[in-house]
Scaffold this active site. Structure first.
Site, mmCIF file in Angstrom:
data_model
loop_
_atom_site.group_PDB
_atom_site.id
_atom_site.type_symbol
_atom_site.label_atom_id
_atom_site.label_comp_id
_atom_site.label_asym_id
_atom_site.label_seq_id
_atom_site.Cartn_x
_atom_site.Cartn_y
_atom_site.Cartn_z
ATOM 1 N N ASP A 484 39.843 14.133 -0.831
ATOM 2 C CA ASP A 484 40.085 13.804 0.575
ATOM 3 C C ASP A 484 39.000 12.925 1.162
ATOM 4 O OD1 ASP A 484 42.431 15.111 1.096
ATOM 5 O OD2 ASP A 484 41.434 17.020 1.463
HETATM 6 C C1 BGC Z 1 36.104 18.036 3.189
HETATM 7 C C2 BGC Z 1 37.105 18.130 2.074
HETATM 8 C C3 BGC Z 1 38.420 18.602 2.620
HETATM 9 C C4 BGC Z 1 38.848 17.741 3.792
HETATM 10 C C5 BGC Z 1 40.137 18.178 4.416
HETATM 11 C C6 BGC Z 1 36.639 17.194 4.303
HETATM 12 O O1 BGC Z 1 35.737 17.176 5.347
HETATM 13 O O2 BGC Z 1 34.894 17.505 2.699
HETATM 14 O O3 BGC Z 1 36.648 18.990 1.064
HETATM 15 O O4 BGC Z 1 39.396 18.557 1.619
HETATM 16 O O5 BGC Z 1 37.850 17.697 4.768
HETATM 17 O O6 BGC Z 1 40.008 19.349 5.106
HETATM 18 C C1 NOJ Z 2 39.357 20.657 -0.238
HETATM 19 C C2 NOJ Z 2 40.807 20.453 0.046
HETATM 20 O O1 NOJ Z 2 41.404 21.676 0.423
HETATM 21 C C3 NOJ Z 2 41.511 19.899 -1.151
HETATM 22 O O2 NOJ Z 2 42.835 19.597 -0.816
HETATM 23 C C4 NOJ Z 2 40.801 18.671 -1.666
HETATM 24 O O3 NOJ Z 2 41.461 18.272 -2.834
HETATM 25 C C5 NOJ Z 2 39.361 18.943 -1.955
HETATM 26 N N1 NOJ Z 2 38.740 19.493 -0.802
HETATM 27 C C6 NOJ Z 2 38.602 17.697 -2.429
HETATM 28 O O4 NOJ Z 2 38.357 16.816 -1.400
#
Ligand code: BGC
Ligand code: NOJ
Length: 825
Positions: A484
């Site tokens: 993400d």
């Molecule tokens: C986080 C990710 C997460 C995303 C969506 C980001 O701030 O670093 O791990 O998947 O937000 O919630």
């Molecule tokens: C946490 C999110 O829940 C997941 O969907 C995502 O793949 C990882 N972070 C990596 O960014």
């Protein structure tokens, strides 16, 4: 340093000091009513939705940590203490917390008075039962004072901690006998209330927080407890609480058991009140109270709970030469998978419960970890998820558990989402043999009139990738892929913009995202997942369609070698400027973990796979796990986005993001490198971190999302600081994927469309192992022999005394016992 130990026989982690390096928690409840409970009884409960139906209040990121919980106070002639040490924090003579499967038992002892408190949420019950056993271990009688305490949340957890101009004037309670009812907004727009009760006469109560605690006191020194009395206060606005008060005398050696229930009740609109139109109709509440009003009933409830977990954990059981593997596979990893399935990413000590809905990709991946335990609920979940998909195969990135509708605020265009559904539906079919799910009529965009078969959903998922390729023929990265934090269309330079949802006007006419940025990760995921879709089509006799899909997979593999192979590993992406990301040509972020595992498992090129595994070991591996990328980003790259906002070594910027470690564990095992696979597995598996809990910080029985990488601290010139420190435990895709990695790839017991595949890839020094696996109605007793000390390679497979070819034990209808002996060599 350890802070407790595993009790495998009872399936418990036994914490022996309240001062754990972080609150170590457990989850109670599996259906509607859920509680989080720390080793000092902190935490909260909610019904179904941690934001909209929060029952008790909790204060995240508070000072001191972990404030708010269900607390019992004892005033023993001036010595004030809690069985769980906190919040009074009087030094106890002894302390123990046992976190088990759906229950927690906390025992404290002070001045020869022992208090053992068992917390659990019984099966099919919307409440938390708390049994307190008080024992006078002294040689003379003891008289002391005893209080319970819970603070009500005014239902919507977000509103509850922001909207004080209203909230300070809405709180309402009602008291009858030993039960305190919380009925804020019940008179007007809510049909639900909560209650806190005890199965004994009380000597008083408090329901107004300021009376009980005192405006300038805290949980650690409530005025009522200091004064040794209670105020019999009736809350009217402000902050309603529930506290029972009791004076107790115990003869020498005598015990007294009190059973408390913290319950939640929903009432039909026309039955909300008694005939006066004001008083709560308590019929349902009283029936609930009656269910758990004696120690015998509590024992019965605990027995049922144990039976429930016996059943779930009885499906897969292994006996390997390594105790830590056994306890992860047989107990804790499976337990964590169920909790993660139940709660998605909503409520932990790191997820406040007011943030995210259910993630499309997260929930699909969660299925992989628990489908063998409760296939029916997996099927239901798959249909819920697929119902939020859009007719063109695109997906809402999240949906709300209460409405089950796609969340339009977050929107879609996450390039990996559709592929996870092909994987999870395949996993479901492989586990159950239930092909009928493909015929189920499933809506698009929650619109019944747009319903088509599940097979249609898989088809549009597959072709959503094929139809959205970029200049090199690789899948478009869109808003983001699994990571993400790689936001190639974002170019954000304004604080507060969400990296995940912000649409840069630059790409407005393209539809919101760059048509140049491409994801090698999605390409690799496509070539890994795609064969499942082909397998399904072949099974259904749709040979032509299968061939067509296979051709797309083959084409993608070629594109990957032509445009995404960097010489020693696979690149990560092309950015929106068409520049390489994750290449030796880059200054930072030269190699990324995410595409590598799936590329290796897609059999793209044998030599490339070997080189990739070697590069991973050299560039990404550390004693605490594999970092996500290397070198870490030391500055903000506007063309990459959020990934470069984290200081090096944390989260997606070169942190050890344990979820994707599993893909490498799988890939190493797949490639026959069982020793390597096991090394990576044991670097991050929680039971293996137990000895270094002081560094690791989070629970040694469950995975967290992240461990500080080797670059942690680099931002402040202290590289290595916090290296190995865990964060964000409990709700993470790490649970499911590591379950897959250890059980299916290392131990090699992998459901397949036509039967149970047994193809281990284990540490060469192991002599073998045994396993029991229930699968499609039969119990498989599996023995793996490794006389030649190899990692992988099935030399012979003997099923019920008969040697057969290959490594799949074919499914035979009606069989209930299957004896499998595999000899490696
Ligand atoms: C986080 C990710 C997460 C995303 C969506 C980001 O701030 O670093 O791990 O998947 O937000 O919630
Ligand atoms: C946490 C999110 O829940 C997941 O969907 C995502 O793949 C990882 N972070 C990596 O960014």
């Amino acid at each position: 340093m350890k802070f407790g130990h595993f009790d495998d026989v009872n399936r418990e982690y036994v914490i022996t000091t309240p001062r754990t390096p972080y609150p170590w928690i457990n989850y109670l409840g599996t259906q509607g009513f859920f509680s989080l409970i720390s080793n000092t009884a902190g935490g909260y409960c909610f019904y179904k939705d941690a934001r909209l139906r929060r029952i008790t209040r909790y204060r995240y990121n508070n000072v001191p940590i972990d404030m708010g919980g269900r607390y019992f106070y004892i005033n023993d002639n001036g010595t004030i203490w809690n069985p769980g040490w906190s919040p009074v924090k009087t030094e106890l003579d002894s302390y123990e917390c046992r976190h088990g499967m759906g229950y927690t038992i906390i025992t404290g002892k002070k001045n020869n008075l022992k208090a053992e408190v068992t917390f659990f949420v019984p099966q099919n019950y919307d409440g938390e039962v708390q049994q307190v056993v008080l024992t006078n271990e002294d040689s003379s009688p003891k008289t002391f004072k005893f209080w319970s305490f819970a603070e009500w949340c005014l239902w919507d957890a977000q509103d509850d901690c922001t909207n004080f101009q209203r909230n300070f004037s809405t709180g309402r309670v009602e008291i009858k006998d030993s039960t305190i009812y919380h009925k804020t907004e019940y008179r007007d727009r809510r049909n639900h209330f909560a209650f806190y009760t005890v199965n004994d006469k009380i000597d008083g109560y408090d329901t107004d927080r300021d009376t009980f605690i005192g405006l300038y006191n805290g949980f650690h020194n409530p005025q009522a407890v200091l004064d040794g009395k209670c105020g019999n206060s009736l809350a009217d606005g402000w902050s309603p609480i529930a506290s029972h008060y009791k004076e107790i005398t115990l003869a020498a050696g005598e015990s007294k058991t009190l059973v408390f229930v913290l319950g939640y009740v929903e009432m039909p609109q026309d039955k909300k009140f008694e005939s006066d139109g004001k008083t709560i109709n308590k019929e349902k509440a009283l029936a609930m109270i009656d269910k758990f009003n004696s120690p015998e009933k509590v024992a019965e409830g605990m027995k049922e709970l144990r039976a429930y977990w016996d059943k779930l954990l009885g499906i897969l059981n292994v006996n390997t030469p390594e105790d830590k593997v056994n306890r992860m596979v047989n107990i804790w990893n499976q337990y964590q998978c169920m909790v993660t399935f139940n709660l998605s990413r909503s409520a932990s000590y790191f997820e406040s419960g007011i943030g995210r809905g259910m993630g499309f990709r997260d929930s699909n991946q969660d299925i992989l970890g628990f489908v063998h335990q409760i296939p029916d609920r997996a099927r239901e979940r798959l249909i819920d998820i697929a119902s939020t998909q859009l007719p063109d195969g695109g997906c809402y990135h999240q949906y709300q558990p209460l409405t089950k509708k796609g969340n339009a605020d977050i929107g879609g265009d996450f390039s990996d989402d559709p592929l996870w559904m092909i994987l999870s539906v395949s996993a479901y079919i492989k586990e159950t043999g239930d092909w009928s799910i493909l015929d189920a009529k499933v809506p698009y965009d929650n619109d019944e009139s747009k319903a088509k078969t599940m097979l249609d959903h898989l088809t549009v998922s597959f072709y959503h990738i094929v139809k959205n390729l970029g200049p090199h023929g690789l899948p478009l990265a869109m808003r983001a892929d699994w990571n993400d934090c790689i936001n190639l269309s974002c170019f954000s330079d304004t604080p507060g913009e969400s990296f995940q949802t912000y649409t840069n006007p630059k790409f407005k006419k393209e539809g919101g995202y760059s048509k140049v940025a491409e994801s090698v990760f999605v390409a690799a995921l496509f070539t890994y997942v795609g064969p499942n879709f082909v397998g399904i089509l072949n099974h259904l006799g749709k040979k032509g369609e299968a061939k067509k899909a296979q051709a797309e997979i083959d084409k993608m593999k070629k594109v990957m070698m032509a445009s995404a192979w960097d010489g020693n590993w696979f690149m990560r992406a092309y950015d929106a400027n068409g520049q390489k990301m994750g290449s030796k040509e880059c200054e930072e972020g030269q190699i990324f973990i995410e595409p590598q595992g799936f590329a290796i498992m897609s059999d793209i090129d044998e030599d490339a796979a070997k080189k990739t595994l070697a590069s991973i070991d050299e560039r990404l591996n550390t004693q605490h796990g594999l970092v996500l990328n290397n070198p870490a980003f030391s500055k903000y790259y506007i063309q990459y986005g959020e990934i470069s906002t984290y200081p090096g070594g944390y989260k997606e910027n070169a942190g050890i993001f344990t979820h994707n470690n599993a893909w490498i564990i799988c890939a190493a095992a797949y490639a026959g490198q069982g020793d390597q696979a096991f090394k990576y597995y044991s670097e991050i598996a929680p039971a293996f971190t137990e000895e270094t809990s002081d560094l690791h910080k989070t629970e040694p029985y469950v995975y967290g999302q992240m461990i500080g990488g080797k670059d942690a601290g680099s931002d402040i010139g202290q590289t290595g600081k916090n290296f190995g420190q865990g964060k964000n435990s409990w709700l993470t895709g790490t649970a499911a994927w590591n379950m897959v990695a250890i059980s299916q790839y290392i131990l090699g017991i992998m459901p397949d469309f036509d039967g149970l595949k047994v193809d281990p890839s284990i540490p060469s020094q192991w002599d073998g192992f045994t396993a029991t696996r229930k699968f499609r109605g039969a119990t498989y007793r599996i023995t793996i022999k490794n006389p030649n000390h190899v990692c992988k390679g099935v030399k012979s497979l003997v099923v019920d005394g008969k040697e057969i070819d290959g490594c799949v034990v074919p499914y035979v209808e009606g069989k209930i016992e299957v004896e499998v002996v595999v000899t490696l060599g």
